[in-house]
Design a protein around this motif. Sequence first.
Motif, PDB file in Angstrom:
ATOM      1  N   VAL A  84      36.154  40.029  48.147  1.00 41.17           N
ATOM      2  CA  VAL A  84      35.347  39.904  47.443  1.00 41.17           C
ATOM      3  C   VAL A  84      34.678  38.474  47.210  1.00 41.17           C
ATOM      4  O   VAL A  84      33.414  37.917  47.502  1.00 41.17           O
ATOM      5  CB  VAL A  84      35.367  40.203  45.739  1.00 41.17           C
ATOM      6  N   ALA A  85      35.526  37.364  47.150  1.00 39.04           N
ATOM      7  CA  ALA A  85      35.282  35.993  47.184  1.00 39.04           C
ATOM      8  C   ALA A  85      34.571  35.679  48.600  1.00 39.04           C
ATOM      9  O   ALA A  85      33.824  34.752  48.762  1.00 39.04           O
ATOM     10  CB  ALA A  85      36.491  35.066  47.182  1.00 39.04           C
ATOM     11  N   ALA A  86      35.019  36.299  49.456  1.00 39.03           N
ATOM     12  CA  ALA A  86      34.690  35.730  51.066  1.00 39.03           C
ATOM     13  C   ALA A  86      33.187  36.492  50.997  1.00 39.03           C
ATOM     14  O   ALA A  86      32.187  35.648  51.471  1.00 39.03           O
ATOM     15  CB  ALA A  86      35.634  36.510  52.064  1.00 39.03           C
ATOM     16  N   MET A 106      31.164  43.145  40.073  1.00 42.08           N
ATOM     17  CA  MET A 106      31.493  44.584  40.135  1.00 42.08           C
ATOM     18  C   MET A 106      32.549  44.556  41.525  1.00 42.08           C
ATOM     19  O   MET A 106      33.260  45.777  41.376  1.00 42.08           O
ATOM     20  CB  MET A 106      29.960  45.194  40.537  1.00 42.08           C
ATOM     21  N   GLY A 107      32.443  43.784  42.271  1.00 41.73           N
ATOM     22  CA  GLY A 107      33.548  43.801  43.589  1.00 41.73           C
ATOM     23  C   GLY A 107      34.720  43.788  43.024  1.00 41.73           C
ATOM     24  O   GLY A 107      35.692  44.397  43.405  1.00 41.73           O
ATOM     25  N   LYS A 108      35.018  42.795  41.971  1.00 38.03           N
ATOM     26  CA  LYS A 108      36.348  42.636  41.373  1.00 38.03           C
ATOM     27  C   LYS A 108      37.008  43.960  40.776  1.00 38.03           C
ATOM     28  O   LYS A 108      38.102  44.437  41.179  1.00 38.03           O
ATOM     29  CB  LYS A 108      36.319  41.757  40.397  1.00 38.03           C
ATOM     30  N   ILE A 109      36.111  44.633  40.099  1.00 38.98           N
ATOM     31  CA  ILE A 109      36.275  45.792  39.417  1.00 38.98           C
ATOM     32  C   ILE A 109      36.553  46.776  40.416  1.00 38.98           C
ATOM     33  O   ILE A 109      37.648  47.534  40.485  1.00 38.98           O
ATOM     34  CB  ILE A 109      35.421  46.264  38.405  1.00 38.98           C
ATOM     35  N   VAL A 131      43.122  32.672  34.371  1.00 33.77           N
ATOM     36  CA  VAL A 131      41.816  33.075  35.317  1.00 33.77           C
ATOM     37  C   VAL A 131      42.424  34.136  36.284  1.00 33.77           C
ATOM     38  O   VAL A 131      43.173  33.760  37.017  1.00 33.77           O
ATOM     39  CB  VAL A 131      41.286  31.921  36.019  1.00 33.77           C
ATOM     40  N   ASN A 132      41.661  35.343  36.026  1.00 39.24           N
ATOM     41  CA  ASN A 132      42.189  36.453  37.015  1.00 39.24           C
ATOM     42  C   ASN A 132      41.540  36.101  38.378  1.00 39.24           C
ATOM     43  O   ASN A 132      40.550  35.886  38.474  1.00 39.24           O
ATOM     44  CB  ASN A 132      41.430  37.733  36.488  1.00 39.24           C
ATOM     45  N   PRO A 133      42.541  35.979  39.544  1.00 40.85           N
ATOM     46  CA  PRO A 133      42.030  35.765  40.760  1.00 40.85           C
ATOM     47  C   PRO A 133      41.211  36.912  41.284  1.00 40.85           C
ATOM     48  O   PRO A 133      41.625  38.236  40.919  1.00 40.85           O
ATOM     49  CB  PRO A 133      43.696  35.909  41.356  1.00 40.85           C
ATOM     50  N   LEU A 159      28.300  49.002  44.365  1.00 45.09           N
ATOM     51  CA  LEU A 159      29.232  48.864  43.688  1.00 45.09           C
ATOM     52  C   LEU A 159      29.102  49.221  42.151  1.00 45.09           C
ATOM     53  O   LEU A 159      30.185  49.738  41.673  1.00 45.09           O
ATOM     54  CB  LEU A 159      29.602  47.406  43.668  1.00 45.09           C
ATOM     55  N   ILE A 160      27.825  49.041  41.685  1.00 44.48           N
ATOM     56  CA  ILE A 160      27.722  49.669  40.178  1.00 44.48           C
ATOM     57  C   ILE A 160      27.967  51.175  40.310  1.00 44.48           C
ATOM     58  O   ILE A 160      28.267  51.564  39.430  1.00 44.48           O
ATOM     59  CB  ILE A 160      26.530  49.168  39.871  1.00 44.48           C
TER      60      ILE A 160
END
Length: 238
Positions: A27-29, A112-115, A20-22, A160-161
């Motif tokens: 982004v998580a917050a 999108m935020g992760k990328i 699982v990529n962290p 983000l997109i």
Amino acid sequence: MGRDRVKEPAMNHPHNESPVNPLPPVVAALALVIVGIELAFTMGARGLLSGPAAVGWRADWVERFAFSDRVFEWMRETGTWPAEHLIRFVSYPFLHWNFTQALFAAVILLAMGKIVAEAMGAWRMLALFFVGSIGGALSYALILNDPMPLVGAFPGDYALIGGFTYLLWLKLGQAGANQVRAFSMIGVLMGLQLLFGLLFGASNLWVADLAGFFTGFALSALLIPGGFRRLLERIRRP
């Protein structure tokens, strides 16, 4: 390779790769705040939190923190810009009309935020999200005259997109491929919005979403080293 190339993802040995990529913490917050607020509203409306007063939490917060064209026009006419209303430009993305809307917004934000965060950095991702949200709200107010309050993270998500589209646009250019392909995602999303509008009734929210996308795309050209130069070169190219 020059310093202004798009950051490539790190290559790890297969045996050392995590299944699982962290997610980047920022982004998580953001996603947790969106989902957490919506859970509080949903549970409050069902009487599961804080008694009867919680039933009206969503309406109260929309009144205080949603972006309102009526409030924006009042500020323009009077020339006063109180902080309690200016905060609406960045607080409305955390409010939604229902759990489904919040869930979809959070899922897009996570993807999108992760990328974008991994390619540009966390603070650039935050800049895209919030500046895109501001751009979406301004367009909603200046282009339309809609009394409906603007809520939802979608203008920021679309920013983000826009950032992702710019990254893809650069990569396609580096590979000598057709850069128009980078805009396929926004084309599909706008097509789906049109379809849903025809099936379930038109909505003016697409104006804020599309403005968020173009804000994110343009801002990415300024945030990525050398990005603005490349954009100008492409525009000037016959």
